[in-house]
Design a protein around this motif. Structure first.
Motif, PDB file in Angstrom:
ATOM      1  N   PRO A  73       0.293  -1.553  -0.178  1.00  0.00           N
ATOM      2  CA  PRO A  73      -0.163   0.559  -0.082  1.00  0.00           C
ATOM      3  C   PRO A  73       0.665   1.475  -0.047  1.00  0.00           C
ATOM      4  N   ASP A  74       1.487   1.695   0.674  1.00  0.00           N
ATOM      5  CA  ASP A  74       2.090   2.678   0.916  1.00  0.00           C
ATOM      6  C   ASP A  74       3.003   3.048  -0.743  1.00  0.00           C
ATOM      7  N   LYS A  75       3.091   2.126  -1.753  1.00  0.00           N
ATOM      8  CA  LYS A  75       3.805   2.179  -2.884  1.00  0.00           C
ATOM      9  C   LYS A  75       2.638   2.829  -3.957  1.00  0.00           C
ATOM     10  N   HIS A  76       1.820   3.018  -3.222  1.00  0.00           N
ATOM     11  CA  HIS A  76       0.180   3.663  -4.325  1.00  0.00           C
ATOM     12  C   HIS A  76       0.004   5.366  -3.586  1.00  0.00           C
ATOM     13  N   VAL A  77      -0.774   6.011  -4.746  1.00  0.00           N
ATOM     14  CA  VAL A  77      -1.570   7.324  -3.641  1.00  0.00           C
ATOM     15  C   VAL A  77      -2.494   6.817  -4.228  1.00  0.00           C
ATOM     16  N   CYS A  78      -3.255   5.249  -4.488  1.00  0.00           N
ATOM     17  CA  CYS A  78      -4.307   5.824  -5.242  1.00  0.00           C
ATOM     18  C   CYS A  78      -5.740   5.218  -4.079  1.00  0.00           C
ATOM     19  N   ILE A  79      -4.611   5.140  -2.599  1.00  0.00           N
ATOM     20  CA  ILE A  79      -6.323   4.810  -1.547  1.00  0.00           C
ATOM     21  C   ILE A  79      -6.443   5.706  -1.065  1.00  0.00           C
ATOM     22  N   GLY A  80      -7.789   6.396  -0.361  1.00  0.00           N
ATOM     23  CA  GLY A  80      -8.345   7.373   0.133  1.00  0.00           C
ATOM     24  C   GLY A  80      -8.894   6.685   1.474  1.00  0.00           C
ATOM     25  N   TYR A  81      -8.133   7.063   2.218  1.00  0.00           N
ATOM     26  CA  TYR A  81      -8.823   6.579   4.248  1.00  0.00           C
ATOM     27  C   TYR A  81      -9.454   7.522   4.604  1.00  0.00           C
ATOM     28  N   ILE A  82     -10.638   7.319   5.117  1.00  0.00           N
ATOM     29  CA  ILE A  82     -11.810   8.885   5.802  1.00  0.00           C
ATOM     30  C   ILE A  82     -11.788   8.045   6.590  1.00  0.00           C
ATOM     31  N   PRO A  83     -11.638   8.602   8.256  1.00  0.00           N
ATOM     32  CA  PRO A  83     -11.177   8.202   9.331  1.00  0.00           C
ATOM     33  C   PRO A  83     -12.461   8.262   9.851  1.00  0.00           C
ATOM     34  N   GLN A  84     -12.887   7.640  10.920  1.00  0.00           N
ATOM     35  CA  GLN A  84     -14.073   8.288  11.724  1.00  0.00           C
ATOM     36  C   GLN A  84     -14.071   9.575  12.443  1.00  0.00           C
ATOM     37  N   ARG A  85     -15.267  10.060  12.275  1.00  0.00           N
ATOM     38  CA  ARG A  85     -14.976  11.355  12.358  1.00  0.00           C
ATOM     39  C   ARG A  85     -14.510  11.987  14.019  1.00  0.00           C
ATOM     40  N   SER A  86     -14.887  10.769  14.636  1.00  0.00           N
ATOM     41  CA  SER A  86     -14.455  10.984  15.933  1.00  0.00           C
ATOM     42  C   SER A  86     -12.800  11.760  16.146  1.00  0.00           C
ATOM     43  N   GLN A  87     -12.062  10.447  15.544  1.00  0.00           N
ATOM     44  CA  GLN A  87     -10.890  11.130  15.115  1.00  0.00           C
ATOM     45  C   GLN A  87     -10.188  11.858  14.721  1.00  0.00           C
ATOM     46  N   VAL A  88     -10.699  12.902  14.268  1.00  0.00           N
ATOM     47  CA  VAL A  88     -10.371  14.567  13.861  1.00  0.00           C
ATOM     48  C   VAL A  88     -10.678  15.658  14.508  1.00  0.00           C
ATOM     49  N   ASP A  89      -9.768  16.331  14.888  1.00  0.00           N
ATOM     50  CA  ASP A  89      -9.705  17.450  15.255  1.00  0.00           C
ATOM     51  C   ASP A  89     -10.503  18.618  14.599  1.00  0.00           C
ATOM     52  N   TRP A  90     -11.736  18.843  14.797  1.00  0.00           N
ATOM     53  CA  TRP A  90     -12.743  19.797  14.129  1.00  0.00           C
ATOM     54  C   TRP A  90     -12.112  20.698  14.562  1.00  0.00           C
ATOM     55  N   ASN A  91     -11.290  21.525  15.661  1.00  0.00           N
ATOM     56  CA  ASN A  91     -11.411  22.802  15.925  1.00  0.00           C
ATOM     57  C   ASN A  91     -10.206  23.585  14.963  1.00  0.00           C
ATOM     58  N   PHE A  92      -9.999  22.894  13.845  1.00  0.00           N
ATOM     59  CA  PHE A  92      -8.244  23.133  13.668  1.00  0.00           C
ATOM     60  C   PHE A  92      -8.512  23.701  12.658  1.00  0.00           C
ATOM     61  N   PRO A  93      -8.093  25.110  12.394  1.00  0.00           N
ATOM     62  CA  PRO A  93      -8.298  26.490  11.351  1.00  0.00           C
ATOM     63  C   PRO A  93      -8.070  25.954  10.153  1.00  0.00           C
ATOM     64  N   VAL A  94      -9.026  25.209   9.416  1.00  0.00           N
ATOM     65  CA  VAL A  94      -8.786  25.205   7.952  1.00  0.00           C
ATOM     66  C   VAL A  94     -10.088  24.788   7.423  1.00  0.00           C
ATOM     67  N   THR A  95      -9.678  25.195   6.227  1.00  0.00           N
ATOM     68  CA  THR A  95     -11.099  25.343   5.718  1.00  0.00           C
ATOM     69  C   THR A  95     -11.266  24.188   4.829  1.00  0.00           C
ATOM     70  N   VAL A  96     -12.415  24.002   4.231  1.00  0.00           N
ATOM     71  CA  VAL A  96     -13.062  23.019   3.816  1.00  0.00           C
ATOM     72  C   VAL A  96     -12.072  22.656   2.190  1.00  0.00           C
ATOM     73  N   ALA A  97     -11.553  23.886   1.598  1.00  0.00           N
ATOM     74  CA  ALA A  97     -10.844  23.467   0.262  1.00  0.00           C
ATOM     75  C   ALA A  97      -9.438  23.310   0.649  1.00  0.00           C
ATOM     76  N   ASP A  98      -9.496  23.231   2.144  1.00  0.00           N
ATOM     77  CA  ASP A  98      -8.008  23.360   2.096  1.00  0.00           C
ATOM     78  C   ASP A  98      -7.544  21.961   3.186  1.00  0.00           C
ATOM     79  N   VAL A  99      -8.776  21.155   3.223  1.00  0.00           N
ATOM     80  CA  VAL A  99      -8.568  20.172   3.705  1.00  0.00           C
ATOM     81  C   VAL A  99      -8.678  18.985   2.360  1.00  0.00           C
ATOM     82  N   VAL A 100      -9.764  19.754   1.028  1.00  0.00           N
ATOM     83  CA  VAL A 100      -9.920  18.791  -0.010  1.00  0.00           C
ATOM     84  C   VAL A 100      -8.618  18.860  -1.037  1.00  0.00           C
ATOM     85  N   MET A 101      -7.761  20.104  -0.752  1.00  0.00           N
ATOM     86  CA  MET A 101      -6.558  19.766  -1.604  1.00  0.00           C
ATOM     87  C   MET A 101      -5.566  19.053  -1.022  1.00  0.00           C
TER      88      MET A 101
END
Length: 269
Positions: free
Chosen positions: A77-105
């Motif tokens: 897997p570490d030889k590929h960039v075609c894997i998209g991983y979406i974690p549980q929402r509880s594991q994300v710091d939602w107060n981190f100061p980034v925009t939606v576009a920043d995350v998608v980028m």
């Protein structure tokens, strides 16, 4: 740029062979073997602590196996960039100061490589991804201001911008209202048209049966793997869930489970 091995011809998109993951002196996963083909939608179900999140994270390369192999188109897997991983929402710091576009980028980072700024083409990928998941109007919004459904759409957009061919989602529908859940499931239908392979850890057996091609029933080992009508038989569910099953008034089987504090919370990273 980050490594991106060419896809080997005639290889399944995902091949898991004799995978075992141990921590805290026990097997979280034991001798897991299966493979997936391009465009499949797979639901991973099982009781709380069965290893669902551990399996998703190990395939994504977040966790390392104790033994066995995980290959994407024939390579690690570490030889590929075609894997998209979406974690549980509880594991994300939602107060981190980034925009939606920043995350998608961030989905473009593997294509850019380190220390390179996004080009016009990269922003075009981001804009198309936001349009696909129908949150383009939220591009400049801080992620702390998103609803649960919008948060999941943002992560799917990041995976689309990444040009993911294998999308790994850990309990993406948990905590969402019914319309938001249906919206995410409809997005998965559209991804199938683009031949994106989707693997989703979920606790909802009804959704697994109605929206996915095959189901992997897990309790540290594979109890069953196949089409829903074969996997969701009472004897298989009893083997996986034990006494944590109830019958609803309409005759459906309901798994009584505490979603979604899964096994990975016992693991220290």
């Amino acid at each position: 740029m980050y490594p991106n091995s060419p896809h080997q011809a005639n290889q399944p998109i995902l091949d898991v062979s004799h995978l075992t993951v141990r921590y805290n002196g026990r097997n979280a996963l034991e001798n897991i073997t299966f493979h997936l083909h391009e465009g499949e939608r797979i639901a991973v179900v099982g009781p709380n602590g069965a290893g669902k999140s551990t399996l998703i994270k190990t395939i994504a390369g977040v966790l390392q196996p104790s033994s066995g192999d995980v290959n994407i188109y024939g390579s690690h897997p570490d030889k590929h960039v075609c894997i998209g991983y979406i974690p549980q929402r509880s594991q994300v710091d939602w107060n981190f100061p980034v925009t939606v576009a920043d995350v998608v980028m961030m989905g473009r980072s593997a294509k850019l490589g380190p220390f390179n700024w996004p080009h016009k083409k990269d922003w075009e990928f981001v804009n198309r991804a936001l349009e696909t998941v129908e949150i383009h109007d939220l591009a400049s919004r801080q992620i702390s201001q998103l609803s649960g459904g919008q948060q999941q759409r943002m992560f799917i957009a990041r995976a689309i911008a990444q040009e993911s061919e294998l999308m790994l989602m850990d309990e993406p529908l948990t905590g969402l209202d019914i319309p938001s859940q249906e919206g995410i499931l409809n997005l998965l239908d559209r991804l199938k048209q683009d031949k994106v392979t989707v693997m989703v850890a979920t606790h909802d057996l009804d959704q697994a049966a109605s929206h996915f091609d095959r189901i992997l029933l897990l309790n540290h080992r594979i109890v069953a793997f196949g089409v829903p009508q074969e996997v969701l038989k009472t004897e298989k569910l009893l083997e996986a869930y034990g006494g944590r099953l109830r019958s609803t008034e309409n005759g459906n089987i309901l798994a009584i489970d505490d979603c979604c504090e899964d096994d990975e919370n016992e693991h220290t990273h």
